[in-house]
Design a protein around this motif. Sequence first.
Motif, PDB file in Angstrom:
ATOM      1  N   ILE A 137       0.841  -1.203   0.000  1.00 49.59           N
ATOM      2  CA  ILE A 137       0.000   0.000   0.000  1.00 49.59           C
ATOM      3  C   ILE A 137       0.873   1.249   0.000  1.00 49.59           C
ATOM      4  N   ALA A 138       1.913   1.254   0.831  1.00 50.95           N
ATOM      5  CA  ALA A 138       2.794   2.419   0.938  1.00 50.95           C
ATOM      6  C   ALA A 138       3.524   2.674  -0.378  1.00 50.95           C
ATOM      7  N   ALA A 139       3.964   1.621  -1.024  1.00 50.85           N
ATOM      8  CA  ALA A 139       4.660   1.779  -2.304  1.00 50.85           C
ATOM      9  C   ALA A 139       3.745   2.446  -3.324  1.00 50.85           C
ATOM     10  N   LYS A 140       2.515   2.032  -3.342  1.00 51.50           N
ATOM     11  CA  LYS A 140       1.535   2.628  -4.259  1.00 51.50           C
ATOM     12  C   LYS A 140       1.276   4.087  -3.886  1.00 51.50           C
ATOM     13  N   ALA A 141       1.169   4.372  -2.590  1.00 51.68           N
ATOM     14  CA  ALA A 141       0.911   5.740  -2.140  1.00 51.68           C
ATOM     15  C   ALA A 141       2.067   6.669  -2.488  1.00 51.68           C
ATOM     16  N   LEU A 142       3.291   6.193  -2.251  1.00 53.73           N
ATOM     17  CA  LEU A 142       4.469   7.015  -2.539  1.00 53.73           C
ATOM     18  C   LEU A 142       4.640   7.250  -4.035  1.00 53.73           C
ATOM     19  N   ALA A 143       4.167   6.306  -4.829  1.00 50.23           N
ATOM     20  CA  ALA A 143       4.302   6.428  -6.283  1.00 50.23           C
ATOM     21  C   ALA A 143       3.213   7.302  -6.901  1.00 50.23           C
ATOM     22  N   SER A 144       2.183   7.612  -6.138  1.00 51.64           N
ATOM     23  CA  SER A 144       1.061   8.395  -6.687  1.00 51.64           C
ATOM     24  C   SER A 144       0.661   9.517  -5.730  1.00 51.64           C
ATOM     25  N   PRO A 145       1.590  10.459  -5.449  1.00 52.24           N
ATOM     26  CA  PRO A 145       1.277  11.542  -4.513  1.00 52.24           C
ATOM     27  C   PRO A 145       0.159  12.450  -5.002  1.00 52.24           C
ATOM     28  N   GLN A 146      -0.138  12.431  -6.293  1.00 53.69           N
ATOM     29  CA  GLN A 146      -1.232  13.240  -6.806  1.00 53.69           C
ATOM     30  C   GLN A 146      -2.588  12.631  -6.459  1.00 53.69           C
ATOM     31  N   GLN A 147      -2.593  11.376  -6.025  1.00 52.33           N
ATOM     32  CA  GLN A 147      -3.838  10.684  -5.694  1.00 52.33           C
ATOM     33  C   GLN A 147      -3.968  10.382  -4.210  1.00 52.33           C
ATOM     34  N   THR A 148      -2.859  10.210  -3.505  1.00 53.55           N
ATOM     35  CA  THR A 148      -2.884   9.786  -2.105  1.00 53.55           C
ATOM     36  C   THR A 148      -2.210  10.840  -1.232  1.00 53.55           C
ATOM     37  N   ILE A 149      -2.855  11.197  -0.131  1.00 51.16           N
ATOM     38  CA  ILE A 149      -2.241  12.168   0.768  1.00 51.16           C
ATOM     39  C   ILE A 149      -0.950  11.589   1.331  1.00 51.16           C
ATOM     40  N   GLN A 150      -0.006  12.466   1.646  1.00 52.40           N
ATOM     41  CA  GLN A 150       1.326  12.033   2.043  1.00 52.40           C
ATOM     42  C   GLN A 150       1.674  12.357   3.490  1.00 52.40           C
ATOM     43  N   THR A 151       1.001  13.322   4.100  1.00 51.47           N
ATOM     44  CA  THR A 151       1.395  13.785   5.429  1.00 51.47           C
ATOM     45  C   THR A 151       0.216  13.805   6.390  1.00 51.47           C
ATOM     46  N   LEU A 152       0.539  13.854   7.673  1.00 51.10           N
ATOM     47  CA  LEU A 152      -0.514  13.949   8.685  1.00 51.10           C
ATOM     48  C   LEU A 152      -1.247  15.283   8.569  1.00 51.10           C
ATOM     49  N   GLY A 153      -0.528  16.334   8.205  1.00 47.14           N
ATOM     50  CA  GLY A 153      -1.185  17.623   8.014  1.00 47.14           C
ATOM     51  C   GLY A 153      -2.269  17.560   6.958  1.00 47.14           C
ATOM     52  N   GLU A 154      -2.012  16.803   5.903  1.00 48.41           N
ATOM     53  CA  GLU A 154      -3.031  16.638   4.858  1.00 48.41           C
ATOM     54  C   GLU A 154      -4.219  15.828   5.370  1.00 48.41           C
ATOM     55  N   LEU A 155      -3.963  14.845   6.222  1.00 48.13           N
ATOM     56  CA  LEU A 155      -5.057  14.085   6.816  1.00 48.13           C
ATOM     57  C   LEU A 155      -5.917  14.993   7.694  1.00 48.13           C
ATOM     58  N   GLN A 156      -5.271  15.844   8.472  1.00 46.95           N
ATOM     59  CA  GLN A 156      -6.028  16.787   9.298  1.00 46.95           C
ATOM     60  C   GLN A 156      -6.860  17.715   8.416  1.00 46.95           C
ATOM     61  N   ASP A 157      -6.290  18.167   7.318  1.00 48.82           N
ATOM     62  CA  ASP A 157      -7.039  19.026   6.399  1.00 48.82           C
ATOM     63  C   ASP A 157      -8.255  18.300   5.837  1.00 48.82           C
ATOM     64  N   LYS A 158      -8.093  17.021   5.502  1.00 54.39           N
ATOM     65  CA  LYS A 158      -9.223  16.254   4.970  1.00 54.39           C
ATOM     66  C   LYS A 158     -10.321  16.096   6.023  1.00 54.39           C
ATOM     67  N   LEU A 159      -9.931  15.866   7.263  1.00 49.61           N
ATOM     68  CA  LEU A 159     -10.922  15.780   8.335  1.00 49.61           C
ATOM     69  C   LEU A 159     -11.660  17.099   8.490  1.00 49.61           C
ATOM     70  N   HIS A 160     -10.937  18.203   8.417  1.00 47.53           N
ATOM     71  CA  HIS A 160     -11.576  19.519   8.505  1.00 47.53           C
ATOM     72  C   HIS A 160     -12.515  19.754   7.322  1.00 47.53           C
ATOM     73  N   MET A 161     -12.105  19.340   6.135  1.00 48.35           N
ATOM     74  CA  MET A 161     -12.965  19.486   4.955  1.00 48.35           C
ATOM     75  C   MET A 161     -14.281  18.743   5.138  1.00 48.35           C
ATOM     76  N   ASN A 162     -14.245  17.646   5.864  1.00 48.49           N
ATOM     77  CA  ASN A 162     -15.456  16.863   6.127  1.00 48.49           C
ATOM     78  C   ASN A 162     -16.220  17.360   7.342  1.00 48.49           C
ATOM     79  N   GLY A 163     -15.759  18.462   7.942  1.00 47.68           N
ATOM     80  CA  GLY A 163     -16.518  19.097   9.020  1.00 47.68           C
ATOM     81  C   GLY A 163     -16.243  18.567  10.401  1.00 47.68           C
ATOM     82  N   PHE A 164     -15.037  18.050  10.645  1.00 46.99           N
ATOM     83  CA  PHE A 164     -14.725  17.486  11.953  1.00 46.99           C
ATOM     84  C   PHE A 164     -14.215  18.548  12.924  1.00 46.99           C
ATOM     85  N   LEU A 165     -14.734  18.493  14.140  1.00 47.68           N
ATOM     86  CA  LEU A 165     -14.151  19.163  15.293  1.00 47.68           C
ATOM     87  C   LEU A 165     -13.403  18.088  16.060  1.00 47.68           C
ATOM     88  N   LEU A 166     -12.085  18.218  16.132  1.00 43.11           N
ATOM     89  CA  LEU A 166     -11.226  17.155  16.666  1.00 43.11           C
ATOM     90  C   LEU A 166     -10.865  17.471  18.113  1.00 43.11           C
TER      91      LEU A 166
END
Length: 266
Positions: A137-166
Amino acid sequence: MSYPIPAQILQQRDAAHPSWHTILTSGLHAVNNANPDYLTTLANDDYLPTGNRLFAAFMQPLERIRYVLVGEGPYPRAASATGVCFMDGAVGTLWSDKGLSKPVNRATSLRNFIKMLLVADGQIAATNTGADALQAIAAKALASPQQTIQTLGELQDKLHMNGFLLLNASLVFRKHVPPVQDARAWKAFLEVVLDALLANATARQVPPATLVLWGKIAELLQSLPATKHFIQAVAEHPYNLSFIQHQGMQELFAPMQLLTRTVQTD
């Protein structure tokens, strides 16, 4: 009687979105009224998070909140405690050539959350989340950064986009105080927050947010009158391996595709 809020606690409110300022002040007064010595003691104590991030979870405007995710408390490490639930400040990249990155693997709860997301996305089976499966899974993610988020900051941004209060049940961690003790002190604060979310939803004529509770300490909030007005999604704390296989969490998060860069909220 209204007890004064210590200045070094109150001033941290300014880091939150302005839509929360009055609510946070009311919440702090509620803490004072329930336990007059608590905030004064806290202001003179060592606690996490540092860096004036006590209310960092409240960076989103009030009207954008669709989910309230409640964990236990800040990570017990200064580098990790950000004031935002499960967002470990010591984690940068999510992936490595061996699977999940070393910082992710050290953050047990975050690691199991990401594994659950991978199961929810259909990328791995719940019964096969070991090193071999993750390496592919990681190999695929690293090879396709345009499709898969790469950092925890991006994960937090995605949670915020979905309306999460963390949020956390306790906004602080103190090494000499049991987490459940601090969580009980912050319960009055969280009651004010939940009441404000309900009032805002009523005023806007929209459904209340979904309350997502992870772990026994977060479940303490179920005794608050406001919680009966929220749809609730409850699971064990993600530091338990069984969380990865929690079907309710998989169903909740699957439509969000949080690890996919290209999927947006409606």
